[in-house]
Design an enzyme around this catalytic site. Structure first.
Site, PDB file in Angstrom:
ATOM      1  N   PHE A 153       1.025  -1.268  -0.066  1.00 30.21           N
ATOM      2  CA  PHE A 153      -0.109  -0.093   0.094  1.00 30.21           C
ATOM      3  C   PHE A 153       0.793   1.330  -0.087  1.00 30.21           C
ATOM      4  O   PHE A 153       0.626   2.018   0.888  1.00 30.21           O
ATOM      5  CB  PHE A 153      -0.873  -0.234   1.189  1.00 30.21           C
ATOM      6  N   SER A 235       3.729  -4.697 -10.812  1.00 35.75           N
ATOM      7  CA  SER A 235       4.721  -4.299 -10.141  1.00 35.75           C
ATOM      8  C   SER A 235       6.068  -4.846 -10.532  1.00 35.75           C
ATOM      9  O   SER A 235       6.711  -4.084 -11.441  1.00 35.75           O
ATOM     10  CB  SER A 235       4.659  -4.530  -8.399  1.00 35.75           C
ATOM     11  N   ARG A 236       6.523  -5.948 -10.158  1.00 33.66           N
ATOM     12  CA  ARG A 236       7.627  -6.729 -10.701  1.00 33.66           C
ATOM     13  C   ARG A 236       7.455  -8.312 -11.009  1.00 33.66           C
ATOM     14  O   ARG A 236       6.562  -8.877  -9.986  1.00 33.66           O
ATOM     15  CB  ARG A 236       9.007  -6.548  -9.863  1.00 33.66           C
ATOM     16  N   GLU A 265      11.644 -11.044 -18.134  1.00 34.71           N
ATOM     17  CA  GLU A 265      11.268 -10.334 -19.256  1.00 34.71           C
ATOM     18  C   GLU A 265      12.476 -10.084 -20.323  1.00 34.71           C
ATOM     19  O   GLU A 265      13.491 -10.188 -19.920  1.00 34.71           O
ATOM     20  CB  GLU A 265      11.019  -8.750 -18.896  1.00 34.71           C
ATOM     21  N   HIS A 283       4.737  -4.792 -20.137  1.00 35.48           N
ATOM     22  CA  HIS A 283       5.369  -3.599 -19.266  1.00 35.48           C
ATOM     23  C   HIS A 283       5.132  -2.234 -19.573  1.00 35.48           C
ATOM     24  O   HIS A 283       6.353  -1.437 -19.909  1.00 35.48           O
ATOM     25  CB  HIS A 283       7.073  -4.055 -18.751  1.00 35.48           C
ATOM     26  N   ILE A 284       4.000  -1.976 -19.678  1.00 35.92           N
ATOM     27  CA  ILE A 284       3.609  -0.316 -20.201  1.00 35.92           C
ATOM     28  C   ILE A 284       2.818   0.303 -18.884  1.00 35.92           C
ATOM     29  O   ILE A 284       2.621   1.309 -19.171  1.00 35.92           O
ATOM     30  CB  ILE A 284       2.706  -0.539 -21.136  1.00 35.92           C
ATOM     31  N   GLY A 285       3.395  -0.276 -17.771  1.00 37.37           N
ATOM     32  CA  GLY A 285       2.522   0.632 -16.502  1.00 37.37           C
ATOM     33  C   GLY A 285       2.791   1.938 -16.461  1.00 37.37           C
ATOM     34  O   GLY A 285       1.627   2.623 -16.275  1.00 37.37           O
TER      35      GLY A 285
HETATM   36  C1  DGY Z   1       9.227   1.272 -13.052  1.00 36.94           C
HETATM   37  O1  DGY Z   1       9.138   2.532 -12.959  1.00 36.94           O
HETATM   38  O2  DGY Z   1       9.752   0.698 -12.138  1.00 36.94           O
HETATM   39  C2  DGY Z   1       8.918   0.744 -14.050  1.00 36.94           C
HETATM   40  O3  DGY Z   1       8.526  -0.608 -14.008  1.00 36.94           O
HETATM   41  C3  DGY Z   1       9.465   1.119 -15.505  1.00 36.94           C
HETATM   42  O4  DGY Z   1       8.424   2.220 -15.958  1.00 36.94           O
END
Ligand code: DGY
Length: 318
Positions: A153, A235-236, A265, A283-285
């Site tokens: 959080f 996240s990862r 990845e 991975h386009i967050g």
């Molecule tokens: C980050 O900022 O950690 C992202 O995964 C990459 O944009």
């Protein structure tokens, strides 16, 4: 003589403008080949890196004694060896805050897409397989009014909670630490992880990758989830055991998943690629135009600050 700076990948020009006055080399458009990177880094004072580069002892040694800063253009910095940097007196910086809202948008997008089967629906339509409207065709669970469980959080998790409130969702969270001011601000309720996994309809993961969070969601945690549950990870990748998730999705022990990140990845577990009930994004967050500009500018400003002997805005605490 201007100091040498290596930018490992092409970044938005707004970031490059901040570096004017330095001797800047931009290495490559795609992820640089390791040998090329080791060569290009020689004698630089600063490296502006991205998540696709492993910034380890070997790379820092290849850079040599002039290296003073590694400015990672990401909030996550699991690609950088902080101990090695600390031992060499090299400052590491990241780009927190500027991507919170955009990354929360991505998590909510994956949540909606997984629930309402958007990937599957689009594949049906594009393949020519859609012949008519159907009363039970491609139905999925409602999102509004359901229970969202946020694991981790921090700033992005809290931004997701705000979005969920707009969908009349009840927000539950788990974190290493209880955050009462965030609870008041978002209306979220703290639960132990086990209880959250058993209770939530949607579970979205927002923890950094550390030795403690690797495979935080594994077979045991997936087993606790409802058969109707939907898991989102932006996240990862290694925070979720990808093989265990693929098994759970295949066996229908959870309903669906939405993923933006992967353990290896750009490889994706082959089983996930075959499954209909998982939405897969590359991975386009943080990939909005505005946010990538801000990340590039912040990374470049951090780098310049250190080279000028000033405090960077967002150093990573070693
Ligand atoms: C980050 O900022 O950690 C992202 O995964 C990459 O944009």
């Amino acid at each position: 003589m201007p100091e040498k700076v290596l930018v490992t990948r092409e970044i938005p020009s707004a970031g490059l403008r901040v570096l004017e006055g330095f001797d800047v080399a931009v290495l490559s458009e795609g992820p640089p080949e390791r040998g090329e990177l080791l060569e290009a880094v020689r004698g630089v004072a600063g490296i502006l890196s991205t998540v696709t580069e492993t910034v380890d002892t070997e790379l820092m040694d290849a850079a040599g004694g002039d290296l003073r800063v590694i400015a990672n253009m990401a909030v996550g910095y699991d690609n950088v060896d902080l101990d090695a940097a600390g031992e060499r007196g090299v400052v590491v910086t990241n780009t927190p805050e500027v991507l919170n809202e955009t990354t929360a948008d991505t998590a909510f997008m994956l949540l909606l897409a997984a629930a309402r089967r958007l990937g599957e629906a689009e594949r049906l339509l594009r393949s020519g397989g859609w012949d008519a409207w159907g009363p039970m065709q491609l139905t999925g669970p409602d999102v509004w009014g359901k229970k969202l469980g946020v694991v981790g959080f921090g700033r992005i998790g809290q931004a997701l909670a705000h979005r969920a409130r707009g969908f009349d969702m009840e927000v539950l969270y788990h974190d290493q630490y209880r955050n009462e001011s965030a609870e008041q601000e978002t209306g979220a309720q703290y639960l132990e992880l086990e209880e959250l996994l058993e209770t939530a309809d949607f579970i979205s993961v927002h923890t950094p990758l550390t030795p403690e969070t690797r495979h935080l969601i594994g077979p045991g945690e997936l087993d606790l989830m409802k058969p109707t549950a939907i898991l989102v990870n932006s996240s990862r990748g290694p925070v979720v055991d990808e093989a265990a998730l693929a098994d759970a999705l295949e066996q229908g022990s959870i309903f669906a998943a939405g993923l933006d990140v992967y353990e290896e990845e750009p490889e994706v577990h082959p089983k996930l690629l075959e499954l209909e009930n998982v939405v897969l994004a590359p991975h386009i967050g943080s990939a909005s135009i505005e946010t990538r500009d801000k990340m590039a500018v912040l990374a470049a400003e951090n780098l310049v600050a250190v080279l000028r002997g000033e405090d960077p805005t967002t150093p990573v605490d070693a």
